[in-house]
Design an enzyme around this catalytic site. Structure first.
Site, PDB file in Angstrom:
ATOM      1  N   ASP A  81       4.834   0.157  11.980  1.00  0.00           N
ATOM      2  CA  ASP A  81       3.556  -0.427  11.563  1.00  0.00           C
ATOM      3  C   ASP A  81       3.367  -1.861  12.066  1.00  0.00           C
ATOM      4  O   ASP A  81       2.268  -2.407  11.949  1.00  0.00           O
ATOM      5  CB  ASP A  81       3.418  -0.386  10.035  1.00  0.00           C
ATOM      6  CG  ASP A  81       3.104   1.024   9.545  1.00  0.00           C
ATOM      7  OD1 ASP A  81       2.748   1.877  10.372  1.00  0.00           O
ATOM      8  OD2 ASP A  81       3.226   1.262   8.321  1.00  0.00           O
TER       9      ASP A  81
ATOM     10  N   ARG B 186       0.405  13.881  13.494  1.00  0.00           N
ATOM     11  CA  ARG B 186       0.716  13.758  12.072  1.00  0.00           C
ATOM     12  C   ARG B 186       0.510  15.065  11.301  1.00  0.00           C
ATOM     13  O   ARG B 186      -0.315  15.147  10.379  1.00  0.00           O
ATOM     14  CB  ARG B 186      -0.097  12.626  11.436  1.00  0.00           C
ATOM     15  CG  ARG B 186       0.192  11.301  12.081  1.00  0.00           C
ATOM     16  CD  ARG B 186      -0.468  10.167  11.374  1.00  0.00           C
ATOM     17  NE  ARG B 186       0.392   9.502  10.417  1.00  0.00           N
ATOM     18  CZ  ARG B 186       0.010   8.497   9.656  1.00  0.00           C
ATOM     19  NH1 ARG B 186      -1.209   8.065   9.720  1.00  0.00           N
ATOM     20  NH2 ARG B 186       0.852   7.942   8.810  1.00  0.00           N
TER      21      ARG B 186
ATOM     22  N   CYS C 168      -5.031   7.662  10.135  1.00  0.00           N
ATOM     23  CA  CYS C 168      -5.261   6.976  11.400  1.00  0.00           C
ATOM     24  C   CYS C 168      -4.994   7.878  12.587  1.00  0.00           C
ATOM     25  O   CYS C 168      -4.180   8.786  12.518  1.00  0.00           O
ATOM     26  CB  CYS C 168      -4.342   5.772  11.497  1.00  0.00           C
ATOM     27  SG  CYS C 168      -4.875   4.416  10.475  1.00  0.00           S
TER      28      CYS C 168
ATOM     29  N   LYS D 247       0.840  -1.208   0.000  1.00  0.00           N
ATOM     30  CA  LYS D 247       0.000   0.000   0.000  1.00  0.00           C
ATOM     31  C   LYS D 247       0.872   1.254   0.000  1.00  0.00           C
ATOM     32  O   LYS D 247       0.624   2.184  -0.762  1.00  0.00           O
ATOM     33  CB  LYS D 247      -0.893   0.000   1.248  1.00  0.00           C
ATOM     34  CG  LYS D 247      -1.534   1.338   1.563  1.00  0.00           C
ATOM     35  CD  LYS D 247      -2.392   1.284   2.798  1.00  0.00           C
ATOM     36  CE  LYS D 247      -1.685   1.611   4.089  1.00  0.00           C
ATOM     37  NZ  LYS D 247      -1.471   3.057   4.356  1.00  0.00           N
ATOM     38  N   ASN D 248       1.903   1.264   0.847  1.00  0.00           N
ATOM     39  CA  ASN D 248       2.700   2.486   0.991  1.00  0.00           C
ATOM     40  C   ASN D 248       3.635   2.731  -0.195  1.00  0.00           C
ATOM     41  O   ASN D 248       4.290   3.770  -0.267  1.00  0.00           O
ATOM     42  CB  ASN D 248       3.475   2.468   2.308  1.00  0.00           C
ATOM     43  CG  ASN D 248       2.544   2.648   3.496  1.00  0.00           C
ATOM     44  OD1 ASN D 248       1.365   2.968   3.330  1.00  0.00           O
ATOM     45  ND2 ASN D 248       3.061   2.438   4.695  1.00  0.00           N
TER      46      ASN D 248
ATOM     47  N   ARG E 258      -8.443  -0.406   5.260  1.00  0.00           N
ATOM     48  CA  ARG E 258      -7.601   0.615   4.614  1.00  0.00           C
ATOM     49  C   ARG E 258      -6.250   0.041   4.208  1.00  0.00           C
ATOM     50  O   ARG E 258      -5.642   0.512   3.244  1.00  0.00           O
ATOM     51  CB  ARG E 258      -7.385   1.806   5.563  1.00  0.00           C
ATOM     52  CG  ARG E 258      -8.656   2.598   5.807  1.00  0.00           C
ATOM     53  CD  ARG E 258      -8.362   3.860   6.578  1.00  0.00           C
ATOM     54  NE  ARG E 258      -7.174   4.479   6.033  1.00  0.00           N
ATOM     55  CZ  ARG E 258      -6.374   5.304   6.690  1.00  0.00           C
ATOM     56  NH1 ARG E 258      -6.653   5.610   7.928  1.00  0.00           N
ATOM     57  NH2 ARG E 258      -5.322   5.815   6.117  1.00  0.00           N
TER      58      ARG E 258
HETATM   59  C1  UD1 Z   1       4.388   6.605   6.461  1.00  0.00           C
HETATM   60  C2  UD1 Z   1       3.496   5.405   6.281  1.00  0.00           C
HETATM   61  C3  UD1 Z   1       3.103   4.802   7.622  1.00  0.00           C
HETATM   62  C4  UD1 Z   1       4.339   4.526   8.459  1.00  0.00           C
HETATM   63  C5  UD1 Z   1       5.243   5.745   8.537  1.00  0.00           C
HETATM   64  C6  UD1 Z   1       6.566   5.476   9.242  1.00  0.00           C
HETATM   65  C7  UD1 Z   1       2.332   5.917   4.220  1.00  0.00           C
HETATM   66  C8  UD1 Z   1       1.053   6.333   3.559  1.00  0.00           C
HETATM   67  N1  UD1 Z   1       2.293   5.829   5.556  1.00  0.00           N
HETATM   68  O1  UD1 Z   1       3.629   7.589   7.167  1.00  0.00           O
HETATM   69  O2  UD1 Z   1       2.393   3.596   7.377  1.00  0.00           O
HETATM   70  O3  UD1 Z   1       3.934   4.180   9.769  1.00  0.00           O
HETATM   71  O4  UD1 Z   1       5.547   6.230   7.212  1.00  0.00           O
HETATM   72  O5  UD1 Z   1       7.240   4.425   8.616  1.00  0.00           O
HETATM   73  O6  UD1 Z   1       3.337   5.640   3.586  1.00  0.00           O
HETATM   74  N2  UD1 Z   1       5.886  14.367  10.930  1.00  0.00           N
HETATM   75  C9  UD1 Z   1       5.771  15.705  11.284  1.00  0.00           C
HETATM   76  N3  UD1 Z   1       5.491  16.604  10.287  1.00  0.00           N
HETATM   77  C10 UD1 Z   1       5.332  16.245   8.977  1.00  0.00           C
HETATM   78  C11 UD1 Z   1       5.477  14.873   8.620  1.00  0.00           C
HETATM   79  C12 UD1 Z   1       5.756  13.953   9.632  1.00  0.00           C
HETATM   80  O7  UD1 Z   1       5.887  16.055  12.457  1.00  0.00           O
HETATM   81  O8  UD1 Z   1       5.084  17.115   8.138  1.00  0.00           O
HETATM   82  C13 UD1 Z   1       6.198  13.375  11.983  1.00  0.00           C
HETATM   83  C14 UD1 Z   1       5.099  12.316  12.129  1.00  0.00           C
HETATM   84  O9  UD1 Z   1       4.053  12.775  12.945  1.00  0.00           O
HETATM   85  C15 UD1 Z   1       5.875  11.151  12.716  1.00  0.00           C
HETATM   86  C16 UD1 Z   1       7.258  11.282  12.052  1.00  0.00           C
HETATM   87  O10 UD1 Z   1       7.345  12.622  11.597  1.00  0.00           O
HETATM   88  O11 UD1 Z   1       5.994  11.316  14.104  1.00  0.00           O
HETATM   89  C17 UD1 Z   1       7.497  10.352  10.871  1.00  0.00           C
HETATM   90  O12 UD1 Z   1       6.385  10.392  10.005  1.00  0.00           O
HETATM   91  P1  UD1 Z   1       6.473  10.002   8.449  1.00  0.00           P
HETATM   92  O13 UD1 Z   1       7.692   9.171   8.214  1.00  0.00           O
HETATM   93  O14 UD1 Z   1       6.295  11.233   7.655  1.00  0.00           O
HETATM   94  O15 UD1 Z   1       5.201   9.070   8.312  1.00  0.00           O
HETATM   95  P2  UD1 Z   1       4.107   9.109   7.161  1.00  0.00           P
HETATM   96  O16 UD1 Z   1       4.739   9.414   5.864  1.00  0.00           O
HETATM   97  O17 UD1 Z   1       2.941   9.919   7.621  1.00  0.00           O
END
Ligand code: UD1
Length: 423
Positions: free
Chosen positions: A306, A124, A119, A23-24, A398
């Site tokens: 995850d 986030r 989620c 999915k990701n 999802r």
């Molecule tokens: C993606 C995956 C999710 C996985 C995660 C970490 C998808 C759709 N989802 O989520 O399944 O659990 O990577 O491997 O691919 N953060 C901020 N500001 C931002 C962006 C992120 O503070 O603008 C924080 C997040 O809250 C989190 C950390 O950075 O604490 C890492 O998040 P990130 O790696 O960006 O996760 P996602 O891309 O949302």
């Protein structure tokens, strides 16, 4: 109406389960397919879960043609991507919709996309994404619940990715692929899904180098064309079935995986006393008495956040105490309240879960509130004595396609029922 799983626990699992596409990986790759102003893309091994369906609906609303030409194959034509506003109520439903902002900036020079929901596992925010867009010359602001950009002078730039964010790395690669000049990403995410995206964009005529390391170099090109690509297997879905087998007991062959992507999970399962054998693109798990093993979630190749929730469900049945530390998301232990209803002994202190193994879980009515927490409840339910009723199956849907069918084929007793929404 809403869906529930009714799980009668106690059956050992046996047989073979085929893992779908990641999915990701599929979310960014589908979005990137819409970067092509000419030709069509054929994407194989695309899972059919609700996040993917929502992204397809957004791309169609923007003017792309998206067609599922076979069970796991999609065809995308994006010549007529002309609308710069993503439908608010669909975009807010999934985290992956942030990538649509990068796409719109790259293709149309402006965009409006609802801030994502996804989620409930932490705040986030999208601040890293906004900083990244700015580094590439695009001023994006949050207004009325949406990311909005009208003033764009896209060009390559240098950008340090905070916390090696996966989503930010994806978004920068998508946007920079059509931004004139060179973009350098430092502290980029190294997840296999990033490599998969880069391979696809390169097949489209793009120039992305260094994906899979923490420095990625993207040379913007004038145009990208459609290409054919097979999405990598979903390492999180595979890991989930591995942990379910260990918890429920039995022997399961997990097919269509890249075992190297599961290195840490395999190592931890072996440490927990389970037998795991790698055979080409399969992994065979044979359950054994479960030993308590501590885990700390880390960016790839560390233990994936995850799989933290199903790991806690497994450790809940182990022979001692396991300390599970969540370092990626600040609020990822919500599901433990539901596990406790099933008899688990878990104490959570901020980002640490202390899991003391119990002899058995007992079935109870419980509620899933996020994808992986939902998978953890199913893991526990398979091992539990009696019947577990799991609400919130829409979250599980999802990220997992047809989980109840896959588990039934392995000998589990899992039924999907549709019921009236409760008070
Ligand atoms: C993606 C995956 C999710 C996985 C995660 C970490 C998808 C759709 N989802 O989520 O399944 O659990 O990577 O491997 O691919 N953060 C901020 N500001 C931002 C962006 C992120 O503070 O603008 C924080 C997040 O809250 C989190 C950390 O950075 O604490 C890492 O998040 P990130 O790696 O960006 O996760 P996602 O891309 O949302």
């Amino acid at each position: 109406m809403t869906a529930k799983f009714i799980v009668r626990g106690g059956n050992r699992l046996s047989g073979t389960v085929a893992i779908g596409g990641a999915k990701n990986s599929a979310l960014p790759i589908l979005t990137a397919a819409a970067l092509a102003a000419e030709g069509e893309s054929i994407l194989d091994n695309v899972p059919d879960n609700s996040d993917i369906q929502h992204l397809c609906a957004i791309l169609e609303a923007l003017g792309c043609q998206v067609e599922r030409v076979a069970e796991t194959t999609l065809r995308i034509r994006a010549q007529h991507l002309e609308n710069h506003v993503a439908p608010y109520h669909i975009a807010r439903r999934l985290r992956g919709s942030t990538y649509v902002m990068g796409l719109l900036l790259a293709r149309l020079g402006k965009g409006e996309v609802a801030c994502p929901g996804g989620c409930e596992i932490g705040a986030r925010p999208v601040d890293f994404h906004l900083k990244g867009f700015k580094a590439l010359g695009a001023e994006v602001v949050v207004e009325h619940g949406a990311m909005v950009s009208q003033s764009v002078n896209l060009r390559g730039g240098r950008f340090y990715v905070d916390r090696a964010s996966v989503g930010t790395t994806v978004n920068m690669i998508i946007t920079a692929s059509l931004a004139p000049g060179v973009t350098i990403l430092e502290n980029a995410a190294c997840e296999p899904e990033i490599v998969d995206l880069a391979n696809f964009i390169n097949a489209m005529g793009g120039r992305v180098r260094g994906a899979g390391t923490n420095t990625v170099r993207i040379e913007g090109v004038d145009r990208l064309h459609g290409a054919r690509h097979e999405v990598i297997p979903d390492r999180i879905e595979a890991g989930t079935y591995m942990l379910m087998t260990a918890a429920a007991g039995g022997e399961v062959r997990i097919e269509n995986v890249i075992p190297e992507h599961l290195g840490t999970v395999i190592a931890k399962l072996v440490e927990a006393g389970q037998e795991v054998a790698e055979q080409g693109d399969c992994v065979v798990v044979r359950s054994r008495p479960i030993r308590s093993v501590d885990v700390e979630t880390q960016v790839y190749p560390g233990f994936p956040t995850d799989l933290q929730s199903p790991w806690v469900a497994l450790m809940g049945l182990a022979d001692g105490i396991a300390v599970v530390q969540e370092t990626i998301f600040e609020n990822r232990f919500g599901f433990t309240n539901e596990l406790i209803r099933m008899g688990a002994n878990i104490k959570v202190d901020r980002n640490t879960g202390i899991v003391r193994g119990v002899e058995r879980y007992t079935g109870a009515p419980v509620e899933a509130r996020d994808i992986r927490g939902g998978a953890a409840l199913v893991t526990a339910a398979l091992a539990a004595e009696g019947v577990t009723e799991i609400g919130g199956v829409r979250f599980i849907d999802r990220g997992y396609s047809r989980m109840e069918e896959k588990l039934t084929a392995l000998g589990a007793d899992v039924k999907r029922v549709t019921v009236e929404e409760g008070p």
